[in-house]
Write an enzyme that holds these catalytic residues in place. Structure first.
Site, PDB file in Angstrom:
ATOM      1  N   ARG A  20       0.831  -1.219   0.000  1.00 57.92           N
ATOM      2  CA  ARG A  20       0.000   0.000   0.000  1.00 57.92           C
ATOM      3  C   ARG A  20       0.856   1.255   0.000  1.00 57.92           C
ATOM      4  NH1 ARG A  20      -3.574  -0.233   4.982  1.00 57.92           N
ATOM      5  NH2 ARG A  20      -1.654  -1.131   5.768  1.00 57.92           N
ATOM      6  N   ASN A  38      -6.080  -2.633   2.018  1.00 57.01           N
ATOM      7  CA  ASN A  38      -6.065  -4.093   2.128  1.00 57.01           C
ATOM      8  C   ASN A  38      -7.500  -4.589   2.190  1.00 57.01           C
ATOM      9  OD1 ASN A  38      -3.276  -4.306   2.218  1.00 57.01           O
ATOM     10  ND2 ASN A  38      -3.180  -4.372   4.440  1.00 57.01           N
TER      11      ASN A  38
END
Length: 91
Positions: A20, A38
């Site tokens: 990320r 996520n």
């Protein structure tokens, strides 16, 4: 220059490896807006908006990810623009 929106679902070893954060850094470098998060099933989801060439460059990067990631698949879907002003990591 045309702006587009893109939703990506990335599978493989993409959680717990700075995927990320790496995506956010690449998006900021390319002056893109949107978010990345996520998912409970182990995938990473990203929603990206910006100039078509820059979005395409990020889409290519999603296949590599950061060094520790092991990307197995990337599903891409063109989506409508939402008007995001920045790129964020969602939790």
């Amino acid at each position: 220059m045309a702006c587009i929106g893109l939703r990506a679902l990335v599978s493989g070893r993409v959680q717990g490896v700075c995927y990320r954060q790496g995506t956010a850094l690449q998006a900021e470098r390319l002056a893109l807006a949107g978010w990345v998060r996520n998912l409970a099933d182990g995938r990473v989801e990203a929603w990206v908006e910006g100039e078509e060439a820059a979005v395409g460059e990020l889409a290519e990067w999603l296949w590599r990810g950061p060094e520790q990631a092991r990307v197995e698949g990337v599903e891409l879907e063109e989506v409508g623009l939402q008007g995001f002003s920045e790129f964020r990591v969602r939790r």
